[in-house]
Design a protein around this motif. Structure first.
Motif, PDB file in Angstrom:
ATOM      1  N   THR A  82       0.810  -1.223   0.000  1.00 42.13           N
ATOM      2  CA  THR A  82       0.000   0.000   0.000  1.00 42.13           C
ATOM      3  C   THR A  82       0.845   1.276   0.000  1.00 42.13           C
ATOM      4  OG1 THR A  82      -0.123  -0.089   2.402  1.00 42.13           O
ATOM      5  CG2 THR A  82      -1.924  -1.118   1.175  1.00 42.13           C
ATOM      6  N   SER A  83       2.173   1.137  -0.089  1.00 36.77           N
ATOM      7  CA  SER A  83       3.039   2.311   0.045  1.00 36.77           C
ATOM      8  C   SER A  83       3.094   3.182  -1.206  1.00 36.77           C
ATOM      9  CB  SER A  83       4.462   1.879   0.415  1.00 36.77           C
ATOM     10  OG  SER A  83       5.023   1.126  -0.640  1.00 36.77           O
ATOM     11  N   LEU A  84       2.725   2.638  -2.346  1.00 35.04           N
ATOM     12  CA  LEU A  84       2.792   3.407  -3.577  1.00 35.04           C
ATOM     13  C   LEU A  84       1.407   3.929  -3.939  1.00 35.04           C
ATOM     14  CD1 LEU A  84       5.171   1.083  -5.620  1.00 35.04           C
ATOM     15  CD2 LEU A  84       5.760   3.138  -4.335  1.00 35.04           C
ATOM     16  N   SER A  85       1.347   5.199  -4.314  1.00 34.04           N
ATOM     17  CA  SER A  85       0.072   5.810  -4.681  1.00 34.04           C
ATOM     18  C   SER A  85      -0.206   5.564  -6.161  1.00 34.04           C
ATOM     19  CB  SER A  85       0.117   7.311  -4.400  1.00 34.04           C
ATOM     20  OG  SER A  85       0.965   7.953  -5.345  1.00 34.04           O
ATOM     21  N   ARG A  86      -1.312   6.079  -6.600  1.00 37.95           N
ATOM     22  CA  ARG A  86      -1.718   5.945  -7.996  1.00 37.95           C
ATOM     23  C   ARG A  86      -0.669   6.513  -8.944  1.00 37.95           C
ATOM     24  NH1 ARG A  86      -7.039   8.809 -10.645  1.00 37.95           N
ATOM     25  NH2 ARG A  86      -6.584   8.204 -12.776  1.00 37.95           N
ATOM     26  N   TRP A  87       0.006   7.574  -8.526  1.00 34.68           N
ATOM     27  CA  TRP A  87       0.943   8.262  -9.414  1.00 34.68           C
ATOM     28  C   TRP A  87       2.392   7.881  -9.178  1.00 34.68           C
ATOM     29  CZ3 TRP A  87      -1.384  10.013 -13.385  1.00 34.68           C
ATOM     30  CH2 TRP A  87      -2.713  10.441 -13.282  1.00 34.68           C
ATOM     31  N   SER A  88       2.674   7.045  -8.178  1.00 34.10           N
ATOM     32  CA  SER A  88       4.060   6.714  -7.842  1.00 34.10           C
ATOM     33  C   SER A  88       4.815   6.077  -9.004  1.00 34.10           C
ATOM     34  CB  SER A  88       4.112   5.785  -6.631  1.00 34.10           C
ATOM     35  OG  SER A  88       3.600   6.429  -5.495  1.00 34.10           O
ATOM     36  N   LEU A  89       4.261   5.029  -9.581  1.00 34.98           N
ATOM     37  CA  LEU A  89       4.972   4.340 -10.658  1.00 34.98           C
ATOM     38  C   LEU A  89       5.105   5.201 -11.914  1.00 34.98           C
ATOM     39  CD1 LEU A  89       3.645   0.696 -10.180  1.00 34.98           C
ATOM     40  CD2 LEU A  89       5.808   1.692  -9.426  1.00 34.98           C
ATOM     41  N   PRO A  90       4.056   5.938 -12.324  1.00 38.30           N
ATOM     42  CA  PRO A  90       4.262   6.827 -13.469  1.00 38.30           C
ATOM     43  C   PRO A  90       5.321   7.907 -13.207  1.00 38.30           C
ATOM     44  CG  PRO A  90       1.917   6.472 -13.135  1.00 38.30           C
ATOM     45  CD  PRO A  90       2.629   5.843 -11.963  1.00 38.30           C
ATOM     46  N   ASN A 100      13.195  15.357 -14.906  1.00 35.66           N
ATOM     47  CA  ASN A 100      13.660  15.611 -13.545  1.00 35.66           C
ATOM     48  C   ASN A 100      13.170  16.922 -12.942  1.00 35.66           C
ATOM     49  OD1 ASN A 100      15.187  17.041 -15.321  1.00 35.66           O
ATOM     50  ND2 ASN A 100      17.118  16.723 -14.267  1.00 35.66           N
ATOM     51  N   ARG A 101      12.338  17.654 -13.626  1.00 34.77           N
ATOM     52  CA  ARG A 101      11.744  18.881 -13.092  1.00 34.77           C
ATOM     53  C   ARG A 101      10.245  18.663 -12.926  1.00 34.77           C
ATOM     54  NH1 ARG A 101      15.361  23.156 -14.612  1.00 34.77           N
ATOM     55  NH2 ARG A 101      17.390  22.302 -14.054  1.00 34.77           N
ATOM     56  N   PHE A 102       9.664  19.384 -11.989  1.00 36.35           N
ATOM     57  CA  PHE A 102       8.243  19.208 -11.699  1.00 36.35           C
ATOM     58  C   PHE A 102       7.386  19.437 -12.942  1.00 36.35           C
ATOM     59  CE2 PHE A 102       4.030  20.279 -10.226  1.00 36.35           C
ATOM     60  CZ  PHE A 102       3.797  19.309  -9.275  1.00 36.35           C
ATOM     61  N   ALA A 103       7.686  20.474 -13.698  1.00 39.37           N
ATOM     62  CA  ALA A 103       6.891  20.785 -14.895  1.00 39.37           C
ATOM     63  C   ALA A 103       6.979  19.653 -15.921  1.00 39.37           C
ATOM     64  CB  ALA A 103       7.349  22.103 -15.511  1.00 39.37           C
ATOM     65  N   MET A 104       8.146  19.045 -16.042  1.00 44.75           N
ATOM     66  CA  MET A 104       8.292  17.913 -16.979  1.00 44.75           C
ATOM     67  C   MET A 104       7.457  16.720 -16.536  1.00 44.75           C
ATOM     68  SD  MET A 104      12.359  17.881 -17.451  1.00 44.75           S
ATOM     69  CE  MET A 104      13.165  18.603 -18.850  1.00 44.75           C
ATOM     70  N   PHE A 111      -3.235  13.674 -16.808  1.00 39.31           N
ATOM     71  CA  PHE A 111      -4.482  13.468 -16.071  1.00 39.31           C
ATOM     72  C   PHE A 111      -4.310  13.649 -14.569  1.00 39.31           C
ATOM     73  CE2 PHE A 111      -5.011  11.022 -20.004  1.00 39.31           C
ATOM     74  CZ  PHE A 111      -6.097  11.711 -20.515  1.00 39.31           C
ATOM     75  N   SER A 112      -3.097  13.960 -14.144  1.00 36.39           N
ATOM     76  CA  SER A 112      -2.842  14.188 -12.723  1.00 36.39           C
ATOM     77  C   SER A 112      -3.118  15.650 -12.385  1.00 36.39           C
ATOM     78  CB  SER A 112      -1.390  13.846 -12.393  1.00 36.39           C
ATOM     79  OG  SER A 112      -0.539  14.759 -13.049  1.00 36.39           O
ATOM     80  N   ASN A 113      -2.956  15.978 -11.118  1.00 34.66           N
ATOM     81  CA  ASN A 113      -3.051  17.383 -10.716  1.00 34.66           C
ATOM     82  C   ASN A 113      -1.835  17.707  -9.848  1.00 34.66           C
ATOM     83  OD1 ASN A 113      -3.717  16.992  -7.827  1.00 34.66           O
ATOM     84  ND2 ASN A 113      -5.617  16.124  -8.637  1.00 34.66           N
ATOM     85  N   PRO A 114      -1.480  18.980  -9.725  1.00 37.10           N
ATOM     86  CA  PRO A 114      -0.261  19.345  -8.984  1.00 37.10           C
ATOM     87  C   PRO A 114      -0.236  18.844  -7.544  1.00 37.10           C
ATOM     88  CG  PRO A 114      -1.050  21.219 -10.245  1.00 37.10           C
ATOM     89  CD  PRO A 114      -2.100  20.142 -10.352  1.00 37.10           C
ATOM     90  N   LEU A 117       0.598  15.095  -7.496  1.00 27.83           N
ATOM     91  CA  LEU A 117       2.003  14.887  -7.846  1.00 27.83           C
ATOM     92  C   LEU A 117       2.921  15.286  -6.691  1.00 27.83           C
ATOM     93  CD1 LEU A 117       2.206  16.037 -11.570  1.00 27.83           C
ATOM     94  CD2 LEU A 117       2.074  13.722 -10.653  1.00 27.83           C
ATOM     95  N   THR A 118       2.623  16.415  -6.056  1.00 25.66           N
ATOM     96  CA  THR A 118       3.432  16.870  -4.929  1.00 25.66           C
ATOM     97  C   THR A 118       3.404  15.854  -3.797  1.00 25.66           C
ATOM     98  OG1 THR A 118       3.042  19.179  -5.517  1.00 25.66           O
ATOM     99  CG2 THR A 118       3.732  18.734  -3.253  1.00 25.66           C
ATOM    100  N   GLN A 119       2.216  15.362  -3.456  1.00 22.71           N
ATOM    101  CA  GLN A 119       2.102  14.377  -2.382  1.00 22.71           C
ATOM    102  C   GLN A 119       2.830  13.082  -2.737  1.00 22.71           C
ATOM    103  OE1 GLN A 119      -2.153  14.189  -1.813  1.00 22.71           O
ATOM    104  NE2 GLN A 119      -2.039  15.578  -0.056  1.00 22.71           N
ATOM    105  N   SER A 120       2.695  12.644  -3.990  1.00 27.76           N
ATOM    106  CA  SER A 120       3.375  11.423  -4.416  1.00 27.76           C
ATOM    107  C   SER A 120       4.881  11.598  -4.401  1.00 27.76           C
ATOM    108  CB  SER A 120       2.901  11.008  -5.808  1.00 27.76           C
ATOM    109  OG  SER A 120       1.548  10.634  -5.773  1.00 27.76           O
ATOM    110  N   LEU A 121       5.367  12.752  -4.850  1.00 22.62           N
ATOM    111  CA  LEU A 121       6.807  13.009  -4.817  1.00 22.62           C
ATOM    112  C   LEU A 121       7.330  13.014  -3.380  1.00 22.62           C
ATOM    113  CD1 LEU A 121       7.154  15.673  -7.625  1.00 22.62           C
ATOM    114  CD2 LEU A 121       8.435  13.527  -7.490  1.00 22.62           C
TER     115      LEU A 121
END
Length: 160
Positions: A82-90, A100-104, A111-114, A117-121
């Motif tokens: 359960t440690s990986l979120s929906r966006w972790s692997l992508p 390697n930059r947030f915008a990239m 289909f994600s939202n900022p 992505l921030t929480q997954s990072l």
């Protein structure tokens, strides 16, 4: 789920629910998504208690070894299921491919939202899969790179 269906040659809904340990609605949505993707199907022979309700399609059998490799890698890294979120692997795949930059990362995952992505990072950084460094520019720029643990996970992803 794909790895489990491959290992057990199919499964019933209740088995999936108990083994995966996710909410009923999440499993329903996941099953619908996998059916829409063409990876699994309802077993036309279901009805007997010993016959599975869901089975892999030929496309599902094709990706099953990669799913099993991913689960083995996750276990080798001591990451709970359960440690990986929906966006972790992508995110791991995107960083591994040079984003390697947030915008990239955001551009590669439209289909994600900022916030997600921030929480997954942050979670990936906490699990020591991603390293974050600040480049001294004006304004300062965060740079994301895979750690050695993250590279192991990316290698398992690339096997897919």
């Amino acid at each position: 789920m794909i790895a489990m269906l491959a290992a057990r040659d199919g499964a019933r809904f209740v088995e999936l629910l108990n083994r995966l340990g996710i909410a009923r609605e999440s499993l329903v949505r996941t099953l619908e998504g996998a059916i829409d993707a063409g990876w699994i199907m309802r077993n036309p022979g279901h009805g007997h208690p010993l016959r599975p309700e869901y089975i892999l399609t030929p496309d599902g059998r094709r990706i099953a070894p990669a799913c099993q490799a991913l689960i083995r890698t996750q276990a080798d890294l001591h990451l709970p299921s359960t440690s990986l979120s929906r966006w972790s692997l992508p995110i791991v795949r995107t960083i591994g491919e040079g984003g390697n930059r947030f915008a990239m990362i955001e551009r590669n995952l439209p289909f994600s939202n900022p916030r997600a992505l921030t929480q997954s990072l942050k979670s990936l950084i906490g699990q020591e899969l991603v390293n974050r460094t600040i480049i001294a520019n004006f304004p300062p720029v965060p740079d994301y790179r895979l750690s050695s643990r993250g590279q192991m996970l990316a290698a398992a992803l690339n096997a897919a």
